[in-house]
Motif scaffolding. Structure first.
Motif, PDB file in Angstrom:
ATOM      1  N   GLU A 192      20.311 -69.659  -3.651  1.00 53.62           N
ATOM      2  CA  GLU A 192      19.175 -69.012  -4.335  1.00 53.62           C
ATOM      3  C   GLU A 192      17.943 -69.911  -4.284  1.00 53.62           C
ATOM      4  N   GLU A 193      18.186 -71.185  -4.499  1.00 55.30           N
ATOM      5  CA  GLU A 193      17.092 -72.150  -4.491  1.00 55.30           C
ATOM      6  C   GLU A 193      16.489 -72.261  -3.090  1.00 55.30           C
ATOM      7  N   TYR A 194      17.379 -72.309  -2.107  1.00 53.05           N
ATOM      8  CA  TYR A 194      16.939 -72.415  -0.706  1.00 53.05           C
ATOM      9  C   TYR A 194      16.029 -71.242  -0.343  1.00 53.05           C
ATOM     10  N   LEU A 195      16.469 -70.024  -0.696  1.00 52.43           N
ATOM     11  CA  LEU A 195      15.705 -68.831  -0.328  1.00 52.43           C
ATOM     12  C   LEU A 195      14.369 -68.765  -1.076  1.00 52.43           C
ATOM     13  N   LEU A 196      14.410 -69.100  -2.358  1.00 51.78           N
ATOM     14  CA  LEU A 196      13.160 -69.066  -3.137  1.00 51.78           C
ATOM     15  C   LEU A 196      12.146 -70.060  -2.600  1.00 51.78           C
ATOM     16  N   ASN A 197      12.610 -71.269  -2.309  1.00 55.57           N
ATOM     17  CA  ASN A 197      11.713 -72.282  -1.752  1.00 55.57           C
ATOM     18  C   ASN A 197      11.145 -71.835  -0.415  1.00 55.57           C
ATOM     19  N   LEU A 198      12.015 -71.245   0.411  1.00 59.78           N
ATOM     20  CA  LEU A 198      11.587 -70.811   1.742  1.00 59.78           C
ATOM     21  C   LEU A 198      10.528 -69.718   1.627  1.00 59.78           C
ATOM     22  N   LEU A 199      10.784 -68.724   0.773  1.00 61.22           N
ATOM     23  CA  LEU A 199       9.822 -67.629   0.607  1.00 61.22           C
ATOM     24  C   LEU A 199       8.491 -68.161   0.086  1.00 61.22           C
ATOM     25  N   LYS A 200       8.587 -69.111  -0.839  1.00 62.80           N
ATOM     26  CA  LYS A 200       7.375 -69.691  -1.404  1.00 62.80           C
ATOM     27  C   LYS A 200       6.601 -70.465  -0.332  1.00 62.80           C
ATOM     28  N   ASP A 201       7.328 -71.242   0.471  1.00 64.52           N
ATOM     29  CA  ASP A 201       6.692 -72.014   1.547  1.00 64.52           C
ATOM     30  C   ASP A 201       5.995 -71.102   2.542  1.00 64.52           C
ATOM     31  N   VAL A 202       6.687 -70.027   2.926  1.00 65.73           N
ATOM     32  CA  VAL A 202       6.127 -69.108   3.925  1.00 65.73           C
ATOM     33  C   VAL A 202       4.885 -68.427   3.355  1.00 65.73           C
ATOM     34  N   ASP A 203       4.992 -67.981   2.124  1.00 66.67           N
ATOM     35  CA  ASP A 203       3.865 -67.306   1.470  1.00 66.67           C
ATOM     36  C   ASP A 203       2.653 -68.230   1.399  1.00 66.67           C
ATOM     37  N   ARG A 204       2.905 -69.467   0.965  1.00 71.89           N
ATOM     38  CA  ARG A 204       1.806 -70.414   0.816  1.00 71.89           C
ATOM     39  C   ARG A 204       1.185 -70.758   2.175  1.00 71.89           C
ATOM     40  N   ALA A 205       2.039 -70.941   3.176  1.00 68.70           N
ATOM     41  CA  ALA A 205       1.531 -71.280   4.507  1.00 68.70           C
ATOM     42  C   ALA A 205       0.717 -70.127   5.084  1.00 68.70           C
ATOM     43  N   LEU A 206       1.176 -68.894   4.874  1.00 72.09           N
ATOM     44  CA  LEU A 206       0.435 -67.731   5.367  1.00 72.09           C
ATOM     45  C   LEU A 206      -0.916 -67.630   4.669  1.00 72.09           C
ATOM     46  N   LYS A 207      -0.910 -67.852   3.360  1.00 72.48           N
ATOM     47  CA  LYS A 207      -2.165 -67.766   2.591  1.00 72.48           C
ATOM     48  C   LYS A 207      -3.176 -68.816   3.055  1.00 72.48           C
ATOM     49  N   GLY A 208      -2.662 -69.971   3.485  1.00 67.34           N
ATOM     50  CA  GLY A 208      -3.546 -71.058   3.896  1.00 67.34           C
ATOM     51  C   GLY A 208      -3.978 -70.974   5.346  1.00 67.34           C
ATOM     52  N   SER A 209      -3.520 -69.954   6.054  1.00 73.14           N
ATOM     53  CA  SER A 209      -3.809 -69.886   7.482  1.00 73.14           C
ATOM     54  C   SER A 209      -5.155 -69.235   7.773  1.00 73.14           C
ATOM     55  N   ASN A 210      -5.931 -69.876   8.649  1.00 70.38           N
ATOM     56  CA  ASN A 210      -7.219 -69.307   9.080  1.00 70.38           C
ATOM     57  C   ASN A 210      -7.145 -68.755  10.491  1.00 70.38           C
ATOM     58  N   THR A 236      13.414 -56.247   1.513  1.00 72.75           N
ATOM     59  CA  THR A 236      13.038 -56.397   0.107  1.00 72.75           C
ATOM     60  C   THR A 236      12.395 -57.751  -0.191  1.00 72.75           C
ATOM     61  N   GLN A 237      12.781 -58.805   0.538  1.00 66.72           N
ATOM     62  CA  GLN A 237      12.296 -60.137   0.155  1.00 66.72           C
ATOM     63  C   GLN A 237      11.207 -60.708   1.055  1.00 66.72           C
ATOM     64  N   LEU A 238      11.317 -60.489   2.361  1.00 65.82           N
ATOM     65  CA  LEU A 238      10.340 -61.103   3.274  1.00 65.82           C
ATOM     66  C   LEU A 238       9.189 -60.150   3.622  1.00 65.82           C
ATOM     67  N   LEU A 239       9.505 -58.893   3.854  1.00 64.53           N
ATOM     68  CA  LEU A 239       8.475 -57.939   4.282  1.00 64.53           C
ATOM     69  C   LEU A 239       7.270 -57.870   3.338  1.00 64.53           C
ATOM     70  N   PRO A 240       7.481 -57.832   2.002  1.00 67.12           N
ATOM     71  CA  PRO A 240       6.309 -57.786   1.117  1.00 67.12           C
ATOM     72  C   PRO A 240       5.366 -58.976   1.319  1.00 67.12           C
ATOM     73  N   ILE A 241       5.933 -60.145   1.644  1.00 67.35           N
ATOM     74  CA  ILE A 241       5.100 -61.340   1.874  1.00 67.35           C
ATOM     75  C   ILE A 241       4.300 -61.184   3.175  1.00 67.35           C
ATOM     76  N   LEU A 242       4.931 -60.603   4.191  1.00 74.12           N
ATOM     77  CA  LEU A 242       4.221 -60.382   5.458  1.00 74.12           C
ATOM     78  C   LEU A 242       3.079 -59.392   5.246  1.00 74.12           C
ATOM     79  N   GLN A 243       3.358 -58.333   4.496  1.00 70.67           N
ATOM     80  CA  GLN A 243       2.335 -57.307   4.260  1.00 70.67           C
ATOM     81  C   GLN A 243       1.187 -57.850   3.424  1.00 70.67           C
ATOM     82  N   ALA A 244       1.510 -58.638   2.400  1.00 69.85           N
ATOM     83  CA  ALA A 244       0.483 -59.159   1.506  1.00 69.85           C
ATOM     84  C   ALA A 244      -0.433 -60.158   2.215  1.00 69.85           C
ATOM     85  N   ASN A 245       0.052 -60.733   3.318  1.00 63.97           N
ATOM     86  CA  ASN A 245      -0.727 -61.772   3.994  1.00 63.97           C
ATOM     87  C   ASN A 245      -1.237 -61.348   5.372  1.00 63.97           C
ATOM     88  N   ASP A 246      -1.286 -60.044   5.599  1.00 61.07           N
ATOM     89  CA  ASP A 246      -1.847 -59.502   6.847  1.00 61.07           C
ATOM     90  C   ASP A 246      -1.233 -60.100   8.103  1.00 61.07           C
TER      91      ASP A 246
END
Ligand code: NAG
Length: 336
Positions: A192-210, A236-246
């Motif tokens: 659970e910890e691994y997946l949460l950290n990974l999703l958070k890392d991906v989300d943050r990296a996508l948000k920071g991308s120019n 349910t877990q990864l797709l929303p992050i992809l959509q939210a970050n274009d």
């Protein structure tokens, strides 16, 4: 079933706790290792070309060698800068260790064309997790074949495009319950910890991308009409992050086919390149033809050329015939 329910509940609880901490601005207290980042230079003309192959390592069998041969030809024509592998690199059960001769027999001695002597960016598939998973991640393999680079999750920054490689196997519930196969979860638990950290890392990296283009690569499908179909855990877990970050493109393997599905409500495209060897499964599900741009049940691979303004995708069969082409462009953003 009870264990499964408990897992889901625990996951939800962690998400909830994480959400509260985020609201309070305290999420920085959760230690998160940032995803490792690699710089990939682009060509002098501002473009980048590469090939994508998945689900391949079978000693040349099931047309693996034929696909490799055509990759060599197309790779030369496009002067590719690197190769992406979408995982399931060594069948059936990954590598037994860093000294497993399969590494050379299924990889080095197969992809021998001069144009393929470039950097390979590899992710792990579920079959890779059935072996010694640390072997594929080991820098020792890079000494045996300098092209090889495999990490669980990482970023390749090519200026005009950023690639986010995501380790998708640990998302899939059934690998944690099935008795038929054993998986090497070293480095993944507690899950659970691994997946949460990974999703958070991906989300943050996508948000920071120019970057003009954002491409996410994983082994498992998000949307697919093939044998495995959609991976609900990723929907349910990864797709929303992809959509939210274009995110522009999601590239995967897992289903042994070539496939292009577009989204009804966003520019996000789903590209499956899992035709590296065994294919022709023959159990394709119905999919809305308005979204399904290509489904090819046989072997092959994909090429991509990217500039700041345009993406060109092509799919090839074992004879090198182009099965499908797709292009997309976007207005150049002013870099203020
Ligand atoms: C190899 O490719 C050819 C051409 O697509 C196909 O007819 C044949 O069935 C393939 N072989 C295997 C073992 O999949």
């Amino acid at each position: 079933m009870a264990v499964f329910a408990l897992l889901v509940t625990k996951h939800k609880l962690l998400l909830f706790v994480f959400g509260i901490l985020t609201m309070l601005g305290l999420n920085s207290f959760i230690a998160v290792a940032e995803l490792e980042r690699f710089e990939q230079p682009i060509k002098a003309d501002g473009s980048l070309s590469f090939l994508v192959v998945g689900d391949w390592g079978r000693r040349g069998g099931y047309n693996q060698s034929q696909v490799a041969f055509q990759m060599g030809k197309v790779g030369e024509k496009l002067d590719v800068d690197f190769i992406i592998s979408t995982g399931d690199n060594f069948y059936e059960d990954g590598l037994t260790g860093v000294n497993d001769p399969a590494f050379e027999e299924l990889y080095s001695k197969i992809y021998t064309a001069p144009s393929l002597q470039k950097q390979w960016y590899n992710v792990l598939g579920n079959h890779d997790y059935r072996g010694d998973v640390l072997a594929q991640l080991s820098p020792i393999l890079r000494k045996l074949d300098s092209r090889w680079m495999c990490l669980r999750s990482f970023i390749v920054d090519a200026e005009i495009v950023e690639f986010f490689f995501v380790d998708t196997t640990p998302f899939v519930d059934k690998y944690f319950t099935e008795k038929k196969h054993s998986y090497d979860w070293r480095g993944v638990l507690p899950r659970e910890e691994y997946l949460l950290n990974l999703l958070k890392d991906v989300d943050r990296a996508l948000k920071g991308s120019n970057a003009a283009w954002k491409v996410v690569v994983g082994h498992h499908t998000i949307r697919s009409a093939g044998h495995h179909g959609n991976t609900v855990e990723l929907v349910t877990q990864l797709l929303p992050i992809l959509q939210a970050n274009d995110v522009d493109l999601y590239i995967n393997g897992h289903d042994h086919c070539l496939e292009h599905i577009s989204s009804p409500d966003s520019p996000l495209q789903f590209l499956t390149s899992g035709g590296g060897s065994k294919a022709w499964r023959g159990d394709v599900k119905w999919w809305n033809p308005a979204e399904m741009k290509l489904y090819y049940d046989g072997q092959g691979f994909m090429s991509m050329r990217i500039t700041k303004a345009e993406v060109d995708v092509a799919f090839y069969d074992v004879l090198g015939n182009v099965l499908h082409k797709w292009s997309s462009s976007k207005p150049l953003r002013s870099s203020a």
